[in-house]
Design an enzyme around this catalytic site. Structure first.
Site, PDB file in Angstrom:
ATOM      1  N   LYS A  52    -100.505  13.383   5.202  1.00  0.00           N
ATOM      2  CA  LYS A  52    -100.944  12.798   5.304  1.00  0.00           C
ATOM      3  C   LYS A  52    -100.334  13.512   6.609  1.00  0.00           C
ATOM      4  O   LYS A  52    -100.651  12.986   8.285  1.00  0.00           O
ATOM      5  CB  LYS A  52     -99.432  11.273   6.166  1.00  0.00           C
ATOM      6  CG  LYS A  52     -99.749   9.961   4.814  1.00  0.00           C
ATOM      7  CD  LYS A  52    -101.100   9.970   4.358  1.00  0.00           C
ATOM      8  CE  LYS A  52    -101.477   8.703   4.918  1.00  0.00           C
ATOM      9  NZ  LYS A  52    -101.290   7.635   4.788  1.00  0.00           N
ATOM     10  N   SER A 294     -96.609   8.443  -6.625  1.00  0.00           N
ATOM     11  CA  SER A 294     -97.153   8.052  -6.406  1.00  0.00           C
ATOM     12  C   SER A 294     -97.998   8.941  -7.128  1.00  0.00           C
ATOM     13  O   SER A 294     -99.398   8.727  -7.424  1.00  0.00           O
ATOM     14  CB  SER A 294     -97.564   7.418  -4.651  1.00  0.00           C
ATOM     15  OG  SER A 294     -97.708   9.069  -3.907  1.00  0.00           O
TER      16      SER A 294
END
Ligand code: PMP
Length: 356
Positions: A52, A294
């Protein structure tokens, strides 16, 4: 084998922001099946530890470029953590105040990290799920005239993956075929942006998308209602809370909708949370690759792909963040603080211990 040497970057970086991206593609040597070549792209190498950082940097710089963000204006965003940490890093480096809204169910170290990086974190009730923190961010932006980063709707999200992540993948596989590229989704920025390039420049690459087994909202076929600003107006009926932080919010993001509508993936796999945790642990303990849940879940999907993949296939797996972000989560459950029997036996194996 002679001692390793390094060469440096051959340049001096002008800012931490210039170190975002160019994450390494790394071969796995121990836990992957032998008939395929499995590589991971470790986004933990970004300066604030996740994929991100790319999006955070572009959201701010795109808004600076076209005047949507004014000097000194406060930035606000709803985020489960990595976007907030990335934005906090970027805002700290550029001098913008940052406020983050976050459901109280997300890990404590994420909040503390953002505060450490100078951000303000406003918690929202966990019962209100993703939409609760989202509505709060919107309301704060409207009330105070702040700049809402809008990671789930903004074109600046997928665009940065098209112009960085995808280019890096193409460069790293310039001399060989890439047969499979495997990713999960949170906002969908990674899959929507990278698939634009793979479909055009590497049409033989199969794109595998993964989502949580108990929140398989894309598999369900039901599309969220959205308002004129492309923001969700309801929680997806198939959503359930899942342990794969950063994956699948309780709605289908507009950014992800592009990949769904334009055939941005070839198959969609459902991954149980515990499988993600198990593979994350194996990546750390057996490959030395320390990543989050994840990442483990994406890797679990890749292992399903590998099972049926032809001999010699090249598989690339996105690993979105570092495992250090999960110390207080189920990822570290059962990792003891004190010595276990084996460690006690090691401790007792020296003469001084026996005398004592
Ligand atoms: N894993 C983690 C840990 C994340 O923080 C994110 C981003 N929310 C993703 C996966 C998914 O990335 P994207 O938003 O680009 O779909």
């Amino acid at each position: 084998m002679s001692i390793r040497t390094t060469t440096g970057h051959g340049r001096r970086f002008d800012s931490i922001l210039d170190t975002v991206g160019n994450t390494p593609t790394i071969r796995l040597n121990r836990i992957a099946p032998e008939h395929v070549n499995v590589f991971v792209k470790s986004e933990a190498f970004n300066p604030a530890g996740s994929v991100k950082d790319r999006l955070a940097l572009n959201i701010i710089e795109a808004a600076e470029r076209d005047g949507r963000l004014k000097p000194g204006q406060t930035v606000i965003e709803a985020t489960s953590g990595n976007t907030g940490i990335g934005l906090a890093m970027v805002c700290a480096a550029k001098g913008y105040p940052l406020v983050v809204t976050m459901a109280e169910s997300f890990s404590v170290e994420r909040r503390r990290l953002m505060r450490f990086l100078g951000a303000k974190v406003v918690l929202t009730p966990k019962e209100l799920k993703g939409t609760g923190m989202y509505d709060k961010a919107k309301e704060l932006a409207e009330t105070n005239g702040w700049f809402l980063a809008s990671q789930f709707e903004t074109p600046d999200n997928a665009n940065i993956h098209e112009s960085t992540t995808a280019r890096e993948i193409m460069a790293d596989f310039a001399d060989t075929r890439l047969d499979y590229w495997v990713t999960g989704y949170g906002t969908g920025g990674t899959v929507s942006g990278v698939s634009r390039v793979l479909r055009r420049d590497s049409p033989e690459t199969r794109i595998i998308l993964a989502e949580p087994a108990n929140a398989a909202i894309v598999s369900s076929g039901y599309t969220n209602a959205r308002n004129d600003s492309n923001q969700p107006t309801e929680s997806h009926p198939e959503f359930e809370p899942h342990p794969i932080q950063g994956w699948t919010p309780d709605f289908i993001p507009f950014v992800l909708q592009e990949a769904i509508d334009k055939g941005g993936y070839d198959s969609l796999l459902k991954i149980p949370g515990p499988d993600g945790i198990a593979w994350s642990r194996r990546l750390a303990a057996e490959e030395g690759i320390f990543v989050g849940i994840s990442a483990g879940a994406t890797f679990a999907a890749a292992m399903e792909v590998a099972r049926d993949a032809p001999e010699g296939s090249n598989i690339l797996v996105m690993l979105p963040d570092t495992g250090e972000r999960y110390l207080s989560t189920p990822l570290f459950e059962g990792i003891p603080e004190g010595m276990d029997d084996e460690e006690l036996a090691i401790s007792k194996s020296t003469p001084t211990a026996q005398m004592g």
